[in-house]
Design an enzyme around this catalytic site. Sequence first.
Site, PDB file in Angstrom:
ATOM      1  N   ALA A  16       0.800  -1.097  -0.080  1.00  0.00           N
ATOM      2  CA  ALA A  16      -0.010  -0.042   0.079  1.00  0.00           C
ATOM      3  C   ALA A  16       0.876   1.262  -0.296  1.00  0.00           C
ATOM      4  O   ALA A  16       0.323   2.478  -0.206  1.00  0.00           O
ATOM      5  CB  ALA A  16      -1.043  -0.133   1.272  1.00  0.00           C
ATOM      6  N   GLY A  19       5.499  -0.287  -4.248  1.00  0.00           N
ATOM      7  CA  GLY A  19       5.667  -1.470  -5.205  1.00  0.00           C
ATOM      8  C   GLY A  19       6.996  -2.102  -5.536  1.00  0.00           C
ATOM      9  O   GLY A  19       7.906  -1.168  -5.585  1.00  0.00           O
ATOM     10  N   HIS A 251      -2.290 -12.681  -1.603  1.00  0.00           N
ATOM     11  CA  HIS A 251      -2.393 -11.814  -0.426  1.00  0.00           C
ATOM     12  C   HIS A 251      -1.033 -11.642   0.141  1.00  0.00           C
ATOM     13  O   HIS A 251      -0.761 -12.697   0.312  1.00  0.00           O
ATOM     14  CB  HIS A 251      -3.439 -12.355   0.589  1.00  0.00           C
ATOM     15  CG  HIS A 251      -3.505 -11.356   1.889  1.00  0.00           C
ATOM     16  ND1 HIS A 251      -4.059 -11.673   3.085  1.00  0.00           N
ATOM     17  CD2 HIS A 251      -3.158 -10.022   1.860  1.00  0.00           C
ATOM     18  CE1 HIS A 251      -3.942 -10.700   3.851  1.00  0.00           C
ATOM     19  NE2 HIS A 251      -3.444  -9.613   3.253  1.00  0.00           N
ATOM     20  N   ASP A 252      -0.384 -10.496   0.139  1.00  0.00           N
ATOM     21  CA  ASP A 252       1.100 -10.503   0.333  1.00  0.00           C
ATOM     22  C   ASP A 252       1.298 -11.062   1.790  1.00  0.00           C
ATOM     23  O   ASP A 252       2.377 -11.691   2.046  1.00  0.00           O
ATOM     24  CB  ASP A 252       1.308  -8.972   0.141  1.00  0.00           C
ATOM     25  CG  ASP A 252       0.470  -7.848   1.109  1.00  0.00           C
ATOM     26  OD1 ASP A 252      -0.467  -8.347   2.039  1.00  0.00           O
ATOM     27  OD2 ASP A 252       0.601  -6.830   1.000  1.00  0.00           O
ATOM     28  N   THR A 253       0.343 -11.152   2.753  1.00  0.00           N
ATOM     29  CA  THR A 253       0.779 -11.659   3.957  1.00  0.00           C
ATOM     30  C   THR A 253       0.748 -13.206   3.558  1.00  0.00           C
ATOM     31  O   THR A 253       1.448 -14.104   4.310  1.00  0.00           O
ATOM     32  CB  THR A 253      -0.270 -11.339   5.076  1.00  0.00           C
ATOM     33  OG1 THR A 253      -0.539 -10.097   5.083  1.00  0.00           O
ATOM     34  CG2 THR A 253      -0.111 -12.036   6.303  1.00  0.00           C
TER      35      THR A 253
END
Length: 526
Positions: A16, A19, A251-253
């Site tokens: 967020a 990048g 999902h980045d997590t």
Amino acid sequence: MTSAQPVHVAAVDLGASSGRVIVGTLEDGRVHLTETRRFLNGPVPLPTADGQRLYWDVLHLWSEVREGLLAAAHEVGPLCAVGIDTWAVDYGLLDHRGALTGQVSSYRCPRTRGAPERLFQTIPADELYAVNGLQVQDFNTVFQLVAQARDGGLPDARTLLLLPDLLAYWLTGQKVAEVTNASTTGLVDVSSRTWSAPLLDRLRTSLGLDLAGVLPALVEPGTVVGTIDREVLDVLGPGGSPVPVIAVGSHDTASAVVAVPASTSPGSGRTVDSAGAREGDPGGFAYVSCGTWSLVGLELDAPVLSEASRQANFTNELGVDATVRYLKNIMGLWVLNEAVRTWRAQGLETSYQDLDAAAAAAAPLRTVVDVNDTVFFAPGDMVARIAAAARATGQPVPRSVGEYVRCIDDSLALAYRRAVREATALSGTSVDVVHMVGGGTRSRLLCQLCADATGLPVVAGPAEGTALGNIVVAARGAGLVQGDLSDLRNLVRASSTLTRYEPAAAASSAWEEAEQRLLGRQAPTA
């Protein structure tokens, strides 16, 4: 097991705040990372008839991703696969031609205020949690859709794509929904890993929100989405072969948790050896994925859907290889980044290394705040908000940049302490080590404070955990490596420089006092 010849896999990793495109070169049982593009990101405010809204500049992101992938192929070598991960919950709507129907709203947009309460009038919160297992956050996709239904519905929308799936669609022309990110929408049955037909039916009959045919087919991490269309982006693989786009933990997590360098049985959360942890340690691991957000929790093989878990606002998000990420969202380095933005606007230029050193020199636990208070959620002057929170709780207002940063770090560590303790109690598990991954591991102070606050050793690294987790899953999906989650983590561990932090022996009572002070149960100290 890795390929005998060097092969190159590109990770598109969008956060967020920034990048990047990073190439992982797999050779000799290791992954070597090369960054080919890095760029800033952030929500763009636009005035509307009903107030200011926040949107993502997705065309800018798309342009940067294209440039990064072109640079990857030209500077490093032919790409064998591409994986894409981003933050969760936000989506684009496509019309019958496959074009966006409008702007892509940011999860920080205030349009969702009151949306959870509106939905709970129709579907009680406990019934919703029993299906999707998600913590209540105004910005969950289901609440964004409730707000959208209030504002006029889904005009001309034929397909809803979360951001990583939208980028994959633009590259390949294929529309899918990768399940780890889809699980953050609130529309997935967390136990069956499928869209919840009963929930979708209730949204249609109660709120007029008809998602029939709008949600694409769910796919698991490792699925080949398609190959990059050369008319869209002229990159080729070895020998001029098409380049596949692989659904990773988008999902980045989910990708970050893959990169936790623990030796585990998939889904068990049990730790045998954790980068210097004692051989044969009997407990499991907790993780802190530390970036714009801090995601703190456990890896489990089944969701925790108890009423106590719901009341504690813990979330069950789906992970790679049939795992569940049982965690709590904590505001994270967003607070620090916004404070730095304020200082720079005032003419103070300083590096994060200097900030870390200044914070280390400041008095510990002098002032702590609840970093998850909604006052810290929106963009703005975090310095003023911290000062106001300190005054409101009768604590000393920080007097210098170092004291402000120390307040943020101490407050984050205190939140990590609470989250780890709650997660283990609610899930009935034990942990004996905390793994920190992500950009926050570059702060030696924050890593040490996490160890001190939790009373557990902390193993820090890799800093580019999300990209590394993305790359190893994409490589496996492309047939370049084999094995289960344990094998992927062995590859991560072999490719990473890790640092172990031991908790200070006498720290526990000071953290207990700070926690009680924050909860208002003890008078502040001078």
